[in-house]
Design an enzyme around this catalytic site. Sequence first.
Site, PDB file in Angstrom:
ATOM      1  CD  GLU A  73       0.214  -1.314   3.262  1.00 17.97           C
ATOM      2  OE1 GLU A  73       0.333  -2.179   2.448  1.00 17.97           O
ATOM      3  OE2 GLU A  73       0.463  -1.188   4.202  1.00 17.97           O
TER       4      GLU A  73
ATOM      5  CB  SER B  21     -20.164  25.779   6.475  1.00 23.96           C
ATOM      6  OG  SER B  21     -19.261  24.911   5.720  1.00 23.96           O
TER       7      SER B  21
ATOM      8  CB  VAL C  81     -15.576  20.230   0.076  1.00 21.62           C
ATOM      9  CG1 VAL C  81     -15.833  19.272  -0.915  1.00 21.62           C
ATOM     10  CG2 VAL C  81     -14.536  21.051  -0.347  1.00 21.62           C
ATOM     11  CG  ASP C  82     -16.348  17.411   4.067  1.00 23.24           C
ATOM     12  OD1 ASP C  82     -15.946  17.234   2.942  1.00 23.24           O
ATOM     13  OD2 ASP C  82     -15.730  17.294   5.043  1.00 23.24           O
TER      14      ASP C  82
ATOM     15  CE  LYS D 246     -12.358  17.735   2.153  1.00 28.71           C
ATOM     16  NZ  LYS D 246     -13.097  18.267   3.441  1.00 28.71           N
TER      17      LYS D 246
END
Length: 509
Positions: free
Chosen positions: A170, A222, A225-226, A365
């Site tokens: 990984e 807000s 992004v999220d 993300k």
Amino acid sequence: MKHETVLIIDFGGQYNQLIARRVREAKVYCEIVPYKKAMEKIKEVKPEGIIFTGGPSSVNDPGAPDIQAEIFDLGIPILGICYGAQLTAKTLGGSVAKPEKREYGKTEINYTGGKLFKDVDKSNICWMSHTDQIDKLPEGFTITAATHDCPVAAMENVDKKLYALQFHPEVEHTVQGYKIIRNFLFEVCALSGDFTSDSFIDDKVRLIRQQVGDKKTLCALSGGVDSSVAAVLVHKAIGDNLTCIFVDHGLLRKNEGDDVERIFRDEFSMNLIRVNAQERFLSKLAGVTDPERKRKIIGEEFIRVFEEESKKLGDVEFLVQGTIYPDVIESGTDEAAVIKSHHNVGGLPEDMKLSLVEPLRELFKDEVRNVGLELGIPEYLIFRHPFPGPGLGIRVLGEVTEEKCDILREADAIYREELEKAGLGRKIWQAFATLPDVKTVGVMGDERTYSYMVGLRAITSTDGMTGEFYPIPYEVLGTISTRIVNEVKGVNRVVYDVTGKPPATIEWE
Ligand code: XMP
């Protein structure tokens, strides 16, 4: 529809999130599960593949993390990595010992075959980090890779679909390591890679409708992004039953409030209430200079405004939150929980008794960004740098006033505009200007000036926990400095922060 699923069984390794990232990059849905809950979770989700992570223990220590032997008889392909490989060996009757030499770092390796190494160069470099290693194979296994000091760098039992790697595929230092993980997913587990943004959106829309029905739902938007992606997704599912509350505390960046209004109300036709609460926040902040105190005031006032507005709406039963997968994993450990509580400004009232809708809980993300783009949210919003809940309240150092916020907004806008022009926006994780409570002497034309100094910050990071300052080229810095001093009244000096985190934090307060 159930997505193909891989379960990553967590034995405490430091690269566990990275394993999950690699699997997700291959468009395969995966979840990280603590080893003690492995069997329970396997029965629940019936995964198509299982990965055992590394871990800090020695399988020979009393009380070391273990696994029930029956897991190897389920017929589900298993890939054991490092500790996971050793545990496979030991549980199935092989043995693990401490060699004389610990292997650490980039190491030459020879692969001798097997599905896992299909199309991987036979002689290669891998990343080793172990003190123990397998010294006797369990029955039915063959060796498929070796290094100079590690004769069993990989082993497999093809009939039982069991694979084990002593090294870490990984991490980037393992050349073609990603290919090895993909081979496990696609050659061994025979998956198709069905976890794409559009399949995610279709599924979620259905699930949100199931969860919420025709009940009223609230979202604190807000413009980050999220919360933006979560709001648009929920809106797609339930339309006008969603109301977004956008608290403009006057501590936002230039044009930010208007942008949020335009995008969500005008372009997406969402119910959006913009609360212009600048004066309320500024009057509470008057005379306050301590950073933590400022954070607290802004956080508390935010909750109060949000509560007042939501009461006006009447019967609301659900609340949308933009929780993402790293928040879920991190909140599992005590240490991370402490770091988070410091950043909980902008949190919502705990006693509101609303059920949560968290449509992004499973996503990293970059996946949230892909979903956002797929939903049609503009790129500049999707690739925005992180912005703290207390906003300019902690970037205007010392006492916060409207005048100082205005100066900072202008300087910050020029800074970010020039970074975009220079093509640096996406190379930097977070860039912003700060306004220290410092005036310095300057000379402009024939006149002496005594004005504010602006500080510029640019940080590269992956999660905000640590970071390095980004080396913006001098010419770009020169242009930014000239523009700020010429165009922003009240500023006569610009400085550039060349400190990493640690020892500094990213924000100046
Ligand atoms: P520091 O300054 O602690 O920042 O190195 C790390 C990351 O967190 C953000 N940050 C905050 N975010 N409320 C937030 O929502 C806060 O009070 C807060 N303080 C810092 C900061 O912008 C950086 O991304």
